[in-house]
Design a protein around this motif. Structure first.
Motif, PDB file in Angstrom:
ATOM      1  N   GLN A  66      -2.945   1.131  -7.078  1.00 34.40           N
ATOM      2  CA  GLN A  66      -1.778   0.562  -7.737  1.00 34.40           C
ATOM      3  C   GLN A  66      -0.754   0.159  -6.687  1.00 34.40           C
ATOM      4  O   GLN A  66      -0.699   0.761  -5.601  1.00 34.40           O
ATOM      5  CB  GLN A  66      -1.165   1.583  -8.697  1.00 34.40           C
TER       6      GLN A  66
ATOM      7  N   TYR B  23      -1.708   8.457 -10.196  1.00 32.08           N
ATOM      8  CA  TYR B  23      -0.829   7.355  -9.789  1.00 32.08           C
ATOM      9  C   TYR B  23       0.416   7.284 -10.655  1.00 32.08           C
ATOM     10  O   TYR B  23       1.477   6.848 -10.205  1.00 32.08           O
ATOM     11  CB  TYR B  23      -1.572   6.021  -9.701  1.00 32.08           C
TER      12      TYR B  23
ATOM     13  N   LEU C 277      -0.237   3.122  -4.144  1.00 35.26           N
ATOM     14  CA  LEU C 277      -0.484   4.406  -4.783  1.00 35.26           C
ATOM     15  C   LEU C 277      -1.991   4.609  -4.921  1.00 35.26           C
ATOM     16  O   LEU C 277      -2.701   3.739  -5.411  1.00 35.26           O
ATOM     17  CB  LEU C 277       0.177   4.457  -6.158  1.00 35.26           C
ATOM     18  N   LEU C 278      -2.460   5.745  -4.493  1.00 34.79           N
ATOM     19  CA  LEU C 278      -3.884   6.080  -4.412  1.00 34.79           C
ATOM     20  C   LEU C 278      -4.594   5.169  -3.414  1.00 34.79           C
ATOM     21  O   LEU C 278      -5.563   4.483  -3.730  1.00 34.79           O
ATOM     22  CB  LEU C 278      -4.554   6.033  -5.783  1.00 34.79           C
TER      23      LEU C 278
ATOM     24  N   GLU D  24      -1.220  11.269  -0.049  1.00 33.15           N
ATOM     25  CA  GLU D  24      -0.870   9.997  -0.682  1.00 33.15           C
ATOM     26  C   GLU D  24       0.618   9.686  -0.545  1.00 33.15           C
ATOM     27  O   GLU D  24       1.000   8.526  -0.389  1.00 33.15           O
ATOM     28  CB  GLU D  24      -1.276  10.009  -2.162  1.00 33.15           C
TER      29      GLU D  24
END
Length: 256
Positions: free
Chosen positions: A246, A27, A204-205, A231
């Motif tokens: 995140q 991330y 994120l992720l 991603e």
């Protein structure tokens, strides 16, 4: 809220290794790609809660003068032991109390905003350091991402508690720090209230919750490039922002 400073003091000597953990490195790299694409071609950048200078080094490599704001004595000691490089200026103090001129082309708060007492007030304070057209970028732990992760491992009561209280806790190195668990709506509203425009959110992720920690770690070990390619596409969909482990929110001060 229990302050984060004692925890970060304890983590400081090995903080670089902390981000060698596969999911954190992933991330962190995804956030860097998105933030780097928004940076101005030149001009100063403020790294609010700069830690040991991980991001400052990247910014300096791109030619940006960097002002790092940091209050944890342990982190400050590491910065003085191993300075990020020429062009770096350290300002010791809280990111919510330090006064800086409105000259920054970008202000970054990577993992630090969630520990402030009042995130909305902190966003407004950080936005005040931007020059016209400057960008603010904030990275935080995602409320929904954590709730989904807890549900996935059967920790239902904790998931419901986090959802209700909007608070989390990070335990490490024998210390515990409380933090705000934030979502897209709250952060985007804070950016708008601070007068920023072009506000966007990216998760994120996003695959962290469906894969689980072991599954995510395994995919990163065996097929990292393919997973990060997916991603990047997921992060382009604002509707998925809250599902990320995140949450990255960006916005600009309007040009005059």
């Amino acid at each position: 809220m229990r302050p984060s400073q004692p925890l970060y003091d304890a983590l400081a000597p090995g903080y670089e290794e902390h981000f060698a953990v596969p999911h954190r490195r992933a991330y962190d790299d995804l956030a860097w790609e998105r933030v780097a694409a928004l940076l101005p071609p030149d001009g100063p950048v403020v790294d609010a809660g700069c830690g040991v200078g991980r991001w400052a080094r990247r910014l300096l490599d791109l030619g940006h003068p960097v002002t790092g704001v940091e209050q944890a004595p342990g982190m400050v000691a590491e910065l003085r032991r191993r300075p990020p490089g020429p062009g770096f200026t350290l300002v010791e103090g809280s990111m919510t109390e330090v006064t800086l001129p409105a000259t920054a082309g970008a202000v970054l708060a990577m993992g630090s905003l969630q520990y402030t007492a009042d995130p909305e007030r902190a966003v407004a304070h950080l936005a005040g350091w931007l020059r016209p057209g400057g960008v603010l970028a904030v990275l935080v732990d995602s409320l929904m991402g954590l709730v989904l992760e807890l549900l996935g491992v059967g920790r239902h009561d904790e998931a419901l508690e986090r959802l209700a209280r909007r608070r989390g806790v990070w335990r490490s190195a024998g210390h515990a720090a409380d933090l705000h668990l934030l979502d897209r709506a709250r952060l985007e509203a804070a950016f708008a209230a601070a007068g920023l425009v072009g506000v966007r959110s990216a998760g994120l992720l996003v695959s962290a919750a469906p894969l689980g920690r072991a599954g995510l770690t395994g995919r990163l070990a065996t097929d990292r490039n393919a997973l990060l390619a997916v991603e990047r596409r997921l992060g382009d969909e604002p509707v998925l922002a809250d599902a990320g482990k995140q949450l990255l929110v960006t916005g600009r001060r309007p040009p005059t």
